[in-house]
Design a protein around this motif. Structure first.
Motif, PDB file in Angstrom:
ATOM      1  N   PRO A 146       0.792  -1.229   0.000  1.00  0.00           N
ATOM      2  CA  PRO A 146       0.000   0.000   0.000  1.00  0.00           C
ATOM      3  C   PRO A 146       0.825   1.281   0.000  1.00  0.00           C
ATOM      4  N   ASP A 147       2.009   1.267   0.606  1.00  0.00           N
ATOM      5  CA  ASP A 147       2.850   2.470   0.637  1.00  0.00           C
ATOM      6  C   ASP A 147       4.083   2.346  -0.243  1.00  0.00           C
ATOM      7  N   ARG A 148       4.126   1.298  -1.071  1.00  0.00           N
ATOM      8  CA  ARG A 148       5.212   1.077  -2.038  1.00  0.00           C
ATOM      9  C   ARG A 148       6.562   0.843  -1.352  1.00  0.00           C
ATOM     10  N   ARG A 149       6.549   0.305  -0.125  1.00  0.00           N
ATOM     11  CA  ARG A 149       7.797  -0.010   0.571  1.00  0.00           C
ATOM     12  C   ARG A 149       7.788  -1.481   0.957  1.00  0.00           C
ATOM     13  N   ALA A 150       8.963  -2.018   1.206  1.00  0.00           N
ATOM     14  CA  ALA A 150       9.126  -3.459   1.415  1.00  0.00           C
ATOM     15  C   ALA A 150       8.462  -3.934   2.700  1.00  0.00           C
ATOM     16  N   LEU A 151       8.335  -5.248   2.810  1.00  0.00           N
ATOM     17  CA  LEU A 151       7.854  -5.936   4.018  1.00  0.00           C
ATOM     18  C   LEU A 151       8.950  -6.884   4.467  1.00  0.00           C
ATOM     19  N   ILE A 152       9.604  -6.560   5.560  1.00  0.00           N
ATOM     20  CA  ILE A 152      10.742  -7.366   6.012  1.00  0.00           C
ATOM     21  C   ILE A 152      10.662  -7.548   7.526  1.00  0.00           C
ATOM     22  N   GLY A 153      10.798  -8.798   7.988  1.00  0.00           N
ATOM     23  CA  GLY A 153      10.902  -9.037   9.415  1.00  0.00           C
ATOM     24  C   GLY A 153       9.956 -10.094   9.918  1.00  0.00           C
ATOM     25  N   PRO A 154       9.854 -10.235  11.240  1.00  0.00           N
ATOM     26  CA  PRO A 154       9.002 -11.262  11.836  1.00  0.00           C
ATOM     27  C   PRO A 154       7.528 -10.886  11.724  1.00  0.00           C
ATOM     28  N   ILE A 155       6.679 -11.907  11.741  1.00  0.00           N
ATOM     29  CA  ILE A 155       5.234 -11.715  11.802  1.00  0.00           C
ATOM     30  C   ILE A 155       4.814 -11.934  13.242  1.00  0.00           C
ATOM     31  N   ASP A 156       4.281 -10.898  13.853  1.00  0.00           N
ATOM     32  CA  ASP A 156       4.003 -10.941  15.295  1.00  0.00           C
ATOM     33  C   ASP A 156       3.076 -12.084  15.682  1.00  0.00           C
ATOM     34  N   GLU A 157       2.079 -12.351  14.826  1.00  0.00           N
ATOM     35  CA  GLU A 157       1.088 -13.380  15.180  1.00  0.00           C
ATOM     36  C   GLU A 157       1.602 -14.801  14.984  1.00  0.00           C
ATOM     37  N   ARG A 158       2.772 -14.959  14.359  1.00  0.00           N
ATOM     38  CA  ARG A 158       3.281 -16.289  14.036  1.00  0.00           C
ATOM     39  C   ARG A 158       4.746 -16.392  14.476  1.00  0.00           C
ATOM     40  N   PRO A 159       5.001 -16.702  15.729  1.00  0.00           N
ATOM     41  CA  PRO A 159       6.393 -16.848  16.179  1.00  0.00           C
ATOM     42  C   PRO A 159       7.154 -17.839  15.301  1.00  0.00           C
ATOM     43  N   GLY A 160       8.380 -17.469  14.945  1.00  0.00           N
ATOM     44  CA  GLY A 160       9.197 -18.314  14.083  1.00  0.00           C
ATOM     45  C   GLY A 160       9.057 -18.011  12.614  1.00  0.00           C
ATOM     46  N   LEU A 161       8.098 -17.148  12.246  1.00  0.00           N
ATOM     47  CA  LEU A 161       7.860 -16.824  10.837  1.00  0.00           C
ATOM     48  C   LEU A 161       8.371 -15.423  10.513  1.00  0.00           C
ATOM     49  N   TYR A 162       9.119 -15.326   9.421  1.00  0.00           N
ATOM     50  CA  TYR A 162       9.632 -14.057   8.919  1.00  0.00           C
ATOM     51  C   TYR A 162       9.252 -13.947   7.438  1.00  0.00           C
ATOM     52  N   VAL A 163       9.198 -12.711   6.956  1.00  0.00           N
ATOM     53  CA  VAL A 163       8.893 -12.507   5.542  1.00  0.00           C
ATOM     54  C   VAL A 163       9.871 -11.506   4.939  1.00  0.00           C
ATOM     55  N   VAL A 164      10.102 -11.659   3.641  1.00  0.00           N
ATOM     56  CA  VAL A 164      10.785 -10.660   2.829  1.00  0.00           C
ATOM     57  C   VAL A 164       9.927 -10.512   1.586  1.00  0.00           C
ATOM     58  N   GLY A 165       9.226  -9.407   1.477  1.00  0.00           N
ATOM     59  CA  GLY A 165       8.281  -9.250   0.379  1.00  0.00           C
ATOM     60  C   GLY A 165       8.082  -7.799   0.004  1.00  0.00           C
ATOM     61  N   GLY A 166       7.044  -7.582  -0.815  1.00  0.00           N
ATOM     62  CA  GLY A 166       6.766  -6.232  -1.276  1.00  0.00           C
ATOM     63  C   GLY A 166       7.897  -5.667  -2.102  1.00  0.00           C
ATOM     64  N   CYS A 167       8.297  -6.390  -3.155  1.00  0.00           N
ATOM     65  CA  CYS A 167       9.439  -5.920  -3.945  1.00  0.00           C
ATOM     66  C   CYS A 167       9.128  -4.618  -4.672  1.00  0.00           C
ATOM     67  N   ASN A 168       7.836  -4.346  -4.947  1.00  0.00           N
ATOM     68  CA  ASN A 168       7.421  -3.108  -5.606  1.00  0.00           C
ATOM     69  C   ASN A 168       8.146  -2.860  -6.923  1.00  0.00           C
ATOM     70  N   GLY A 169       8.448  -3.950  -7.609  1.00  0.00           N
ATOM     71  CA  GLY A 169       9.061  -3.850  -8.919  1.00  0.00           C
ATOM     72  C   GLY A 169      10.547  -3.597  -8.927  1.00  0.00           C
ATOM     73  N   VAL A 170      11.190  -3.635  -7.755  1.00  0.00           N
ATOM     74  CA  VAL A 170      12.629  -3.336  -7.688  1.00  0.00           C
ATOM     75  C   VAL A 170      13.375  -4.414  -6.904  1.00  0.00           C
ATOM     76  N   GLY A 171      12.948  -5.660  -7.069  1.00  0.00           N
ATOM     77  CA  GLY A 171      13.572  -6.741  -6.308  1.00  0.00           C
ATOM     78  C   GLY A 171      15.029  -6.955  -6.641  1.00  0.00           C
ATOM     79  N   ILE A 172      15.387  -6.855  -7.912  1.00  0.00           N
ATOM     80  CA  ILE A 172      16.788  -7.016  -8.283  1.00  0.00           C
ATOM     81  C   ILE A 172      17.613  -5.854  -7.740  1.00  0.00           C
TER      82      ILE A 172
END
Length: 412
Positions: free
Chosen positions: A331-357
């Motif tokens: 929604p704000d065109r910025r990445a999603l990086i780090g732990p997911i509070d509701e799921r201990p042990g789960l982390y994400v790296v996402g929201g590349c917004n077209g600039v993943g490389i």
């Protein structure tokens, strides 16, 4: 040792996942598994434009120092990677060109010497020299040159990062589709795959368009996949020494950037488009592969490129192939990086917004630092994966938020 138990599993071997896995082993994590349904660099990363430069100077008004820092990190990272791997790397800069005065407003913002000290204004009669004789600038309004930028093959780069990871002792599991998470209560303890379970102390989901499928329905990552396409000609003996070119003023509404670059003697070009199939994945399931996506949007790319065929005749060819990808926008065109509070042990790296490389190496390093408890090398707070709370629960929610933020999304 049980080979199905590891310290960290990283799901998704594109630029973001491979870089996260590599930086985890560099940080001293001994047992890291990188899992992909096909193989490294086979999804959206394969269709990447291959530009790496200080985009934060003008790409999105919401970006800041954090994005700029990872961009310069990526330039250094790929410069080093190219000493050991063939990634079609060259340090030839990026040139942003305005067709006319109206288009200049989309280009002038890239000239910010406070954030990009070597940025240069280029007048029309200087464009030929900057492009090493490749492009006559007499029909353009003005340009901005960023000499610090580089270009490379996105697919080769992702595969090279995964190869570096394997060389350092990481384990790559290709052609092992992940079908869901393994949980004890709310805690994530591994992943289910089509070839049996894999267990780990921590799981990092970096599956791009497939991330929400992997996450399973009980948690939604606020990102929406939009289809992008690029066109690649047959070999035309195109010289390799000119900058990557970004043209403003050639899309149907004048706001999209048409990019053109050399690719192993061929021309490689593309742009975003509002036509089908850009939004096809907003309300439909993510396909296993992008090979069967319809070509409607390519016709808009083709219309835009035809305006430049008198300067680059190769763009007129009928002999080309097409690559599709589906970068995910937040929604704000910025990445999603780090732990997911509701799921201990789960982390994400996402929201590349077209600039993943462009951002993948730096984001991967940040993700590895967060997973291992180290202080990120840049300010990672803008990318906190929990920052939206439960505000968005579907792709359509995110898409509408993006539309309201930026108007018609004619560029990614």
């Amino acid at each position: 040792m049980n080979t199905d138990q590891s310290d960290v599993i990283v799901v998704g071997a594109g630029a973001l996942g491979a870089s996260t896995a590599l930086h985890l082993v560099k940080a001293g994590v001994e047992n890291v598994v990188l899992v992909d349904k096909d193989g490294p660099g086979s999804g959206t990363s394969k269709a990447g434009a291959g530009f790496v430069g200080p985009l934060a100077a003008g790409w999105d008004a919401g970006w800041g120092r954090s994005e700029l820092d990872v961009e310069y990190f990526s330039i250094d990272f790929y410069s080093d990677l190219a000493t050991r791997h063939d990634i079609d790397f060259r340090h030839s800069g990026h040139l942003y060109i305005a067709r006319d005065a109206d288009a200049w407003k989309h280009v002038a913002k890239f000239h910010d010497t406070d954030t990009v000290p070597d940025s240069q204004l280029v007048e029309p009669d200087e464009i030929r020299a900057v492009t090493k004789g490749f492009l006559d600038g007499s029909s353009f309004h003005r340009a901005v040159f960023q000499p610090s930028a580089v270009q490379l093959s996105a697919g080769k780069a992702a595969r090279a990062i995964a190869a570096e990871f394997a060389t350092l002792g990481g384990r790559v599991e290709s052609r092992r589709p992940v079908t869901g998470l393994i949980k004890i209560g709310n805690a994530v303890t591994g992943v289910e795959t089509e070839h049996g379970p894999l267990y780990a102390d921590k799981v990092v989901v970096a599956g791009g368009s497939w991330s929400n499928t992997i996450l399973g329905g009980d948690y939604f990552l606020p990102q929406v996949p939009l289809v992008l396409s690029r066109m690649i000609t047959e070999p035309l003996n195109v010289p390799a020494n000119f900058p990557a070119l970004n043209f403003a003023g050639y899309s149907d509404d004048g706001s999209g950037l048409l990019w053109v670059r050399e690719d192993c003697g061929r021309l490689n070009w593309g742009m975003s488009y509002p036509d089908y199939p850009r939004d096809d994945l907003v309300d439909n399931p993510i396909p296993d592969r992008f090979d069967d996506i319809r070509l409607d949007g390519i016709f808009q790319v083709r219309r835009a490129s035809q305006s430049l065929t008198h300067l680059m005749p190769g763009l007129a060819t009928d002999k080309f192939w097409v690559a599709h990808g589906a970068p995910c926008l937040t929604p704000d065109r910025r990445a999603l990086i780090g732990p997911i509070d509701e799921r201990p042990g789960l982390y994400v790296v996402g929201g590349c917004n077209g600039v993943g490389i462009q951002h993948g190496p730096g984001w991967g390093k940040v993700a590895a630092e967060i997973v291992t408890g180290a202080t990120p090398f840049v300010d990672a707070r803008p990318w906190n994966a929990n920052r939206f709370g439960g505000l968005y629960s579907t792709n359509r929610d995110v898409f509408l938020a993006l539309s309201a933020r930026s108007g018609p999304m004619t560029h990614v």
